[in-house]
Design a protein around this motif. Structure first.
Motif, short mmCIF file in Angstrom:
data_model
loop_
_atom_site.label_atom_id
_atom_site.label_comp_id
_atom_site.label_asym_id
_atom_site.label_seq_id
_atom_site.Cartn_x
_atom_site.Cartn_y
_atom_site.Cartn_z
N GLY A 227 0.81 -1.22 0.00
CA GLY A 227 0.00 0.00 0.00
C GLY A 227 0.84 1.26 0.00
O GLY A 227 1.96 1.28 -0.53
N LEU A 228 0.30 2.31 0.59
CA LEU A 228 0.98 3.61 0.60
C LEU A 228 2.13 3.58 1.60
O LEU A 228 1.94 3.26 2.77
N LEU A 229 3.32 3.94 1.13
CA LEU A 229 4.53 3.88 1.96
C LEU A 229 4.82 5.24 2.60
O LEU A 229 4.60 6.28 1.97
N PRO A 230 5.40 5.23 3.80
CA PRO A 230 5.75 6.49 4.48
C PRO A 230 7.08 7.03 3.98
O PRO A 230 8.08 7.02 4.69
N ILE A 231 7.08 7.52 2.74
CA ILE A 231 8.37 7.93 2.14
C ILE A 231 8.37 9.38 1.68
O ILE A 231 9.34 9.82 1.07
N SER A 232 7.27 10.13 1.92
CA SER A 232 7.26 11.53 1.50
C SER A 232 6.43 12.35 2.49
O SER A 232 5.62 11.80 3.23
N LEU B 85 -1.39 9.60 5.62
CA LEU B 85 -1.38 8.19 6.05
C LEU B 85 -2.34 7.89 7.20
O LEU B 85 -2.95 6.82 7.23
N GLY B 86 -2.46 8.83 8.12
CA GLY B 86 -3.35 8.59 9.26
C GLY B 86 -4.82 8.51 8.87
O GLY B 86 -5.65 8.05 9.66
N TRP C 276 -3.53 15.53 -1.84
CA TRP C 276 -2.33 15.03 -1.16
C TRP C 276 -2.15 13.53 -1.39
O TRP C 276 -1.04 13.04 -1.59
N LEU C 277 -3.25 12.80 -1.32
CA LEU C 277 -3.16 11.35 -1.46
C LEU C 277 -2.68 10.97 -2.87
O LEU C 277 -1.82 10.09 -3.03
N ASP C 278 -3.21 11.63 -3.87
CA ASP C 278 -2.78 11.32 -5.24
C ASP C 278 -1.32 11.73 -5.45
O ASP C 278 -0.56 11.00 -6.10
N CYS C 279 -0.92 12.89 -4.88
CA CYS C 279 0.49 13.29 -4.96
C CYS C 279 1.38 12.24 -4.33
O CYS C 279 2.43 11.87 -4.89
N ALA C 280 0.98 11.74 -3.16
CA ALA C 280 1.78 10.74 -2.46
C ALA C 280 1.93 9.48 -3.31
O ALA C 280 3.01 8.87 -3.35
N CYS C 281 0.87 9.11 -4.02
CA CYS C 281 0.94 7.93 -4.90
C CYS C 281 1.89 8.16 -6.07
O CYS C 281 2.70 7.29 -6.41
N LYS D 58 12.42 5.09 4.71
CA LYS D 58 11.08 5.09 5.29
C LYS D 58 11.05 5.99 6.51
O LYS D 58 11.94 5.91 7.36
N LEU D 59 10.03 6.82 6.61
CA LEU D 59 9.91 7.75 7.73
C LEU D 59 9.15 7.07 8.89
O LEU D 59 8.32 6.20 8.64
#
Ligand SMILES: [Zn+2]
Length: 248
Positions: free
Chosen positions: A124-129, A136-137, A190-195, A210-211
């Motif tokens: 899924g969505l990774l904590p990388i940005s 993420l929350g 934000w979610l689409d940017c993160a993807c 990874k953050l």
């Protein structure tokens, strides 16, 4: 912001008209940001002051042509109030969220390339940005069951969303659900940017940093303490659409 706003027609409330204008603006801004999937996917808003009615796009209308009047009003049984045709899968998905979450008034659903790509990744969505940490929350997941034509899926969509404001629909795309249209747009952006960032970063081939999740937890806490989510962004959206006569 200098949009010519015609007055609501007939016995339509001012609140419904304003919601129609904002939802039409949201469709057009998705077209501007290239977040559409041709005539598929959909954005919805609850009609204020009414029990169990919401607005969805006329199936087949390009997003950059949507107007306040072209939106279709329907109820949770799929009855159209007035006229128009809607996408059946859109009805299933949006009515599921609006029925499950009385606090939600606006729902977005997209199939952007990057979001479908991330939705197909097991982790899924990774904590990388920073963008990922912001959202993420809010994120939950829902497994793919085929094109959402089966109304039974509504229960599982609602259950999987739980009390979150965003959902990654596995092998399918994204959904955001918020109290207002600006808040739903802000989360979607934000979610689409993160993807997009995740796909680009993975394509780079280098090991990723990874953050720690407590950063995302802290951002979530700050989100909860604030109000008026997305309003600043929404003012920018309306300025970008200046001159487009969607409020008709
Ligand atoms: Zn879809």
């Amino acid at each position: 912001m200098a949009v010519t706003q015609l007055k609501p027609k007939g016995n339509m409330s001012e609140a419904e008209w304003q919601t129609r204008c904002d939802l039409a603006a949201l469709y057009r801004i998705l077209a501007r940001f290239r977040m559409t999937d041709f005539i598929y996917t959909h954005l919805s808003a609850r009609v204020p002051g009414e029990e169990g009615t919401f607005l969805l796009n006329e199936y087949g209308e390009p997003f950059d042509k949507v107007t306040a009047s072209s939106l279709v009003k329907l109820d949770f049984d799929g009855n159209v109030i007035g006229d128009g045709e809607f996408n059946q899968a859109g009805f299933t998905i949006h009515s599921a969220v609006l029925m499950a979450r009385p606090d939600v008034n606006a729902v977005t659903h997209v199939h952007t390339r990057a979001s479908v790509a991330v939705s197909a990744q097991k982790r899924g969505l990774l904590p990388i940005s920073q963008q990922a940490m912001i959202v993420l929350g809010h994120v939950s997941y829902h497994d793919y069951e085929g094109v959402a034509l089966d109304l039974d899926e509504r229960e599982r969509l609602g259950a999987d969303l739980g009390d979150k404001r965003a959902m990654i629909l596995r092998n399918h795309g994204l959904l955001t659900a918020a109290e207002t249209i600006p808040a739903a747009w802000q989360l979607l952006y934000w979610l689409d940017c993160a993807c997009q960032i995740q796909i680009d970063a993975m394509a780079g081939g280098s090991e990723l940093i990874k953050l720690p999740m407590d950063i995302a937890d802290g951002m979530m806490e700050r989100y909860k303490q604030k109000t008026g989510h997305g309003e600043r962004e929404w003012k920018a959206v309306l300025q970008m659409l200046d001159g487009e006569n969607y409020a008709r």
